[in-house]
Design an enzyme around this catalytic site. Structure first.
Site, PDB file in Angstrom:
ATOM      1  N   HIS A   1       0.878  -1.192   0.000  1.00 48.51           N
ATOM      2  CA  HIS A   1       0.000   0.000   0.000  1.00 48.51           C
ATOM      3  C   HIS A   1       0.907   1.231   0.000  1.00 48.51           C
ATOM      4  CE1 HIS A   1      -3.434   2.481   0.560  1.00 48.51           C
ATOM      5  NE2 HIS A   1      -3.809   2.162   1.792  1.00 48.51           N
TER       6      HIS A   1
ATOM      7  N   HIS B   1      -1.829  -2.279 -10.181  1.00 47.06           N
ATOM      8  CA  HIS B   1      -2.886  -1.732  -9.331  1.00 47.06           C
ATOM      9  C   HIS B   1      -4.065  -2.684  -9.327  1.00 47.06           C
ATOM     10  CE1 HIS B   1      -5.626   1.097  -7.449  1.00 47.06           C
ATOM     11  NE2 HIS B   1      -4.541   1.727  -7.070  1.00 47.06           N
TER      12      HIS B   1
ATOM     13  N   ASP C   1       2.525   5.651  -6.631  1.00 49.19           N
ATOM     14  CA  ASP C   1       3.745   5.645  -5.829  1.00 49.19           C
ATOM     15  C   ASP C   1       5.013   5.776  -6.656  1.00 49.19           C
ATOM     16  OD1 ASP C   1       2.669   5.326  -3.191  1.00 49.19           O
ATOM     17  OD2 ASP C   1       1.968   3.372  -3.880  1.00 49.19           O
TER      18      ASP C   1
END
Ligand SMILES: CC(C)(COP(=O)(O)OP(=O)(O)OC[C@H]1O[C@@H](n2cnc3c(N)ncnc32)[C@H](O)[C@@H]1OP(=O)(O)O)[C@@H](O)C(=O)NCCC(=O)NCCS
Length: 388
Positions: free
Chosen positions: A222, A262, A313
């Protein structure tokens, strides 16, 4: 159980209704309260976006001024929390410290027992201001630098950079950071938000829900992925190896590349589009595009080789590094923004609550299994294979 078992990881399961965040994973759409993230990134700021998430609509100019003033006025920490930041072991990571400090905050919150909408909103202001302060102040303390007083004249983004660096941030840095905060502010039922809603649904308080959410965000699958991405870039840089060859070896060893893939997006993560541009622009402004160039090569290779897209990210790693932010602050900074979404979801949960309590498909020893007396048990035997 007679009902069908949900897919592993609850993939594709719609677990609740929510009016906060709309995502179309196939089309690469992310919107807060129906407003596209691209429009918010281009035109909004963190305060306005947070107002939108908490109130369901954009504010008028007066409402935004009042909201921003209330957020700035909430920039205070109980002395006990500052003392905690000073007394944690030197091995403590900023994310562990943030989780512990948020839990401690609840002991000093005047509304702790009250989960009404009005009290939750007051707590949301305080937590949003305080999480940002905790991250900045802890970084100063661990570097043996003076703690910087909050500046109520600065925006949320600007004040964070000011309290972190002790220098008034440039307009470019403040705007880049503000956009990063907008992009990270909410993302529907991601793992940490789901964790927050499960906790809130027991009618536990907002601080407990946010503490749990921070724990969930910490994991490398995460929020921790932005730190892992930068560690990879640093490792490649240190080794002097070609980035593509390095990643090729990782694929051969069946390792995952942080910052790619994802659960929901099957196309480009719309947040990555902005972070890629910001990474490049900030690198160019700083006269050093090394991290952007390396990231771009990796991205093109991963896309060609595995058809995996960069997620939020991947480029936040090089963006934050170019802004001079330490690697272990990346995930706490995610929380500095995501508190806006967490708080919105906790309020939505409390406003129309039902306990979240799913079932598990049992795969253990047959029921009923015998309770074997102690003297009859053998090492290595479960003692439960005989059925009664
Ligand atoms: C985000 C993530 C957890 C989604 O996981 P998921 O929906 O459970 O998907 P899976 O992990 O089952 O991946 C599906 C397939 O793609 C591969 N894959 C997914 N992400 C990958 C990555 N970052 N690098 C290499 N391969 C990856 C998996 O190995 C798997 O391949 P297989 O079917 O041959 O075993 C996953 O893509 C991941 O671990 N990414 C890296 C961590 C990260 O960046 N997290 C931040 C998300 S915003």
């Amino acid at each position: 159980m007679s009902t069908a078992v949900a897919p592993k990881g609850l993939e594709g399961i719609v677990a609740t209704t929510s009016s906060i965040c709309y995502i179309d994973g196939d089309a690469g759409v992310l919107s807060y309260r129906g407003i596209d993230i691209h429009e918010l990134a281009a035109n909004s700021n963190f305060e306005e976006t947070t107002y939108l998430l908490w109130n369901g609509r954009l504010p008028t100019s007066e409402e935004l001024s009042a909201f921003s003033a209330e957020l700035a006025a909430a920039r205070t920490l109980p002395p006990a929390v500052v003392n905690l930041l000073k007394s944690v072991p030197s091995s403590a990571t900023p994310m562990e410290v943030l989780r512990t400090a948020v839990s401690l905050l609840s002991l000093y919150d005047p509304d702790e027992e009250d989960s009404s909408h009005a009290a939750n909103l007051r707590k949301a202001f305080r937590l949003t201001a305080q999480i940002s302060m905790i991250v900045a102040i802890f970084d100063r303390i661990r570097k043996e630098k003076d703690v910087v007083e909050a500046d109520s004249g600065l925006s949320h983004a600007g004040n964070f950079l000011w309290m972190l660096n002790g220098e008034k941030p440039s307009v470019t840095a403040t705007r880049a950071f503000d956009i990063a905060l907008i992009l990270h502010a909410d993302h529907e039922l991601n793992a940490s938000t789901f964790a927050a809603r499960v906790i809130a649904a027991t009618l536990s308080d907002m601080h407990s829900a946010i503490t749990g959410a921070i724990g969930a965000l910490k994991g490398p699958l995460h929020g921790g992925a932005n730190e892992a991405t930068m560690r990879l870039l640093f490792a490649i840089d240190e080794s002097g190896e070609d980035p593509v060859e390095h990643v090729r070896r990782m694929f051969a060893a069946r390792q995952k590349i942080s910052g790619f893939g994802h659960r929901v997006y099957h196309t480009e993560d719309p947040r990555a589009t902005h972070l890629r541009r910001m990474s490049e622009e900030l690198g160019m402004a700083a006269g050093n595009t090394k991290w952007f160039d390396m990231s771009r090569k990796i991205e093109q290779f991963v896309k060609a080789e595995k058809k995996l897209n960069a997620n939020v990210d991947f480029y936040s790693a090089s963006t934050y590094t170019t802004l001079g932010i330490d690697i272990d602050l990346f995930t706490p900074i995610f929380a500095v923004s995501r508190i806006a979404g967490w708080a919105a979801h906790v309020m939505e949960q409390h406003d129309d609550n039902r306990l979240i309590r799913p079932r598990a498909d049992y795969t253990g020893p047959t029921y009923p299994s015998a309770y074997v007396d102690m003297e009859d048990r053998r090492p290595g035997e479960s003692g439960s294979s005989e059925t009664a």
